[in-house]
Scaffold this active site. Sequence first.
Site, PDB file in Angstrom:
ATOM      1  N   GLY A  26       7.290 -21.183 -28.149  1.00  0.00           N
ATOM      2  CA  GLY A  26       6.081 -20.440 -28.462  1.00  0.00           C
ATOM      3  C   GLY A  26       5.022 -21.180 -29.238  1.00  0.00           C
TER       4      GLY A  26
ATOM      5  CE  LYS B 197       6.689 -31.878 -21.495  1.00  0.00           C
ATOM      6  NZ  LYS B 197       7.526 -31.612 -22.675  1.00  0.00           N
TER       7      LYS B 197
ATOM      8  CD1 TRP C  21       2.394 -26.493 -27.094  1.00  0.00           C
ATOM      9  CD2 TRP C  21       1.265 -26.531 -25.176  1.00  0.00           C
ATOM     10  NE1 TRP C  21       2.254 -27.811 -26.724  1.00  0.00           N
ATOM     11  CE2 TRP C  21       1.573 -27.866 -25.556  1.00  0.00           C
ATOM     12  CE3 TRP C  21       0.571 -26.316 -23.992  1.00  0.00           C
ATOM     13  CZ2 TRP C  21       1.193 -28.965 -24.800  1.00  0.00           C
ATOM     14  CZ3 TRP C  21       0.196 -27.405 -23.224  1.00  0.00           C
ATOM     15  CH2 TRP C  21       0.495 -28.715 -23.619  1.00  0.00           C
TER      16      TRP C  21
END
Length: 251
Positions: free
Chosen positions: A55, A156, A57
């Site tokens: 959590g 990513k 981000w």
Amino acid sequence: MSKRWYTEHRRDPWRRDAKSSGYRARSAYKLLQIQNRFELMREGDTVIDVGCHPGGWSQVAVEVTGHEGRVIAVDLEPCAPIDGVELVVGDITEKLTQDLIMEMVAGSPIHSIVSDISPSLTGQYERDQAISIDLVCAVMDFSFPILNPGGSFVTKIFQGRGIEGVVEAAKGRFSKVQRYSPEASRNSSSETFLVCMNKLPRARGFGPKETVAEFVERTMVESGILTQGEDEKEAAGKVGFTVHRAARDDE
């Protein structure tokens, strides 16, 4: 887990800062640094956080978008509640989860999609990197059609074979695409972040109904990185995303 990794993990200043600042993971600083550099999210935006567990981000997204914003977060692993975040437990690569998110959005514009999603690592770098590329392509295939024109996307991605095709796929959808390594990324990590800004109204360079995954495979074959026979062999032995999804407790 090696003793050296454990020692470095314990001494990691980003981990200590995250704990003292109330962030659930050190990875929150990666998004903070990306946001400070590129200003992907703004107050009042609707943001989807893909691969949100645990959590960190989502916490950053809520801080940036404020009370007028909206943050929807999805992951296979359940997250403890986060103030201001609508949490979805599900596999983003499955239609059922995608349909649920679209029902929640109900036609409202989506301004930004952020993803720190990652496969669990087997220790075989080429295999891990290939699974990561597959997963990123799946996230992009979900994200690009629903993202508002002018919107932003960040994910990513691990350096290696196929990454150039992913970058080219993004350039066909956004006016500005850049690879960026935040200071908070570990020096030993091969990860980087693909930052995409200003989504174009129409895609460039894609075939009719061609997915990002198909585009990347095609570019790899055309560049000689992947032969057609190798492509078919890999497709036959491909491992499902759900099995290889990682639970990131403190990245």
